[in-house]
Design a protein around this motif. Structure first.
Motif, PDB file in Angstrom:
ATOM      1  N   SER A  80      60.138  44.115  30.435  1.00  0.00           N
ATOM      2  CA  SER A  80      60.787  44.794  31.724  1.00  0.00           C
ATOM      3  C   SER A  80      59.888  44.619  33.012  1.00  0.00           C
ATOM      4  CB  SER A  80      60.936  46.355  31.273  1.00  0.00           C
ATOM      5  OG  SER A  80      61.278  47.143  32.432  1.00  0.00           O
ATOM      6  N   GLN A  82      60.517  46.497  36.966  1.00  0.00           N
ATOM      7  CA  GLN A  82      61.277  47.570  37.381  1.00  0.00           C
ATOM      8  C   GLN A  82      60.621  47.825  38.788  1.00  0.00           C
ATOM      9  OE1 GLN A  82      61.765  51.191  35.071  1.00  0.00           O
ATOM     10  NE2 GLN A  82      62.623  49.973  33.611  1.00  0.00           N
ATOM     11  N   GLN A 109      65.536  53.682  40.131  1.00  0.00           N
ATOM     12  CA  GLN A 109      65.185  52.389  39.346  1.00  0.00           C
ATOM     13  C   GLN A 109      66.142  51.235  39.282  1.00  0.00           C
ATOM     14  OE1 GLN A 109      61.667  54.141  39.448  1.00  0.00           O
ATOM     15  NE2 GLN A 109      61.486  52.316  37.978  1.00  0.00           N
ATOM     16  N   HIS A 110      65.383  50.153  39.394  1.00  0.00           N
ATOM     17  CA  HIS A 110      66.310  48.926  39.326  1.00  0.00           C
ATOM     18  C   HIS A 110      65.595  47.868  38.124  1.00  0.00           C
ATOM     19  CE1 HIS A 110      69.372  45.797  39.853  1.00  0.00           C
ATOM     20  NE2 HIS A 110      68.431  44.914  39.480  1.00  0.00           N
ATOM     21  N   GLU A 111      66.112  47.616  37.157  1.00  0.00           N
ATOM     22  CA  GLU A 111      65.649  46.911  35.990  1.00  0.00           C
ATOM     23  C   GLU A 111      66.017  45.258  36.417  1.00  0.00           C
ATOM     24  OE1 GLU A 111      63.656  44.969  33.478  1.00  0.00           O
ATOM     25  OE2 GLU A 111      63.922  47.211  33.240  1.00  0.00           O
ATOM     26  N   ARG A 143      71.588  48.632  34.648  1.00  0.00           N
ATOM     27  CA  ARG A 143      70.250  48.184  35.444  1.00  0.00           C
ATOM     28  C   ARG A 143      69.631  49.278  36.380  1.00  0.00           C
ATOM     29  NH1 ARG A 143      68.304  43.395  33.391  1.00  0.00           N
ATOM     30  NH2 ARG A 143      69.563  42.120  32.558  1.00  0.00           N
TER      31      ARG A 143
END
Length: 188
Positions: A80, A82, A109-111, A143
């Protein structure tokens, strides 16, 4: 090292079984955060950005308890990456030699990592293996999501610090993750 105890319920009509297994794995985590404290007495506002990376390696395992429906599952790994943008609000309160600081926070948050991975398994009593993409089983994760939480820190001038933290990942589709942690720190 992580230890996992797994349970899988199997229900087909009148057939009901439970497959159990245990496995181990290793995890690497890196986290960085930067922000700037804006002091508006007695409140401290902190806009911040973060970057985190995690990698998980999980050993293979064989189930027991479900007879011919037990699976042998191969090793897996996942990662991951992020970023987060958000802020914190804290209110430090001093009394005698103690400081109590309750705090609340929220981050968008953005993955970035590709969540698709193949899981290899076979019935433990036969040799024929099958593979499937985890996305077809779990669905593509969202995401974009939020991490919200609150904590309280109690610190003394005599080098003792206690902390209790709760946070939740929300908006990730089919699940919400909750975390509770506590810590004690003594400096000497």
């Amino acid at each position: 090292m992580n230890l996992f105890n797994l349970q899988r319920d199997i229900n087909f009509g009148d057939l009901g079984r439970e497959a159990n297994s245990s496995t181990t794995g290793n995890q690497l985590n890196a986290y960085g955060e930067t922000g700037y404290d804006l002091k508006v007495n007695p409140v401290v506002l902190t806009p911040a950005v973060s970057l985190s990376y995690s990698k998980l390696w999980l050993d293979g395992f064989t189930e027991s308890g479900a007879g011919a429906l037990d699976l042998t599952v191969g090793p897996q790994n996942a990662q991951s990456l992020q970023t987060g943008v958000g802020g914190k609000i804290a209110v430090p309160m001093k009394r005698d030699s103690w400081t109590v600081t309750p705090q609340a926070y929220a981050f968008y948050q953005h993955e970035y990592s590709d969540s698709s991975r193949t899981l290899d398994a076979r019935l433990s009593q036969t040799g024929s293996a099958f593979s499937f993409l985890t996305d077809s089983f779990t669905g593509e994760p969202h995401r974009n999501f939020a991490v919200v939480g609150a904590d309280v820190t109690i610190a003394s001038k005599k080098n003792l610090k206690l902390q209790l933290d709760y946070n939740a990942e929300v908006g990730r589709g089919n699940y919400t993750a909750h975390y509770i942690s506590a810590g004690v720190r003594w400096q000497f």
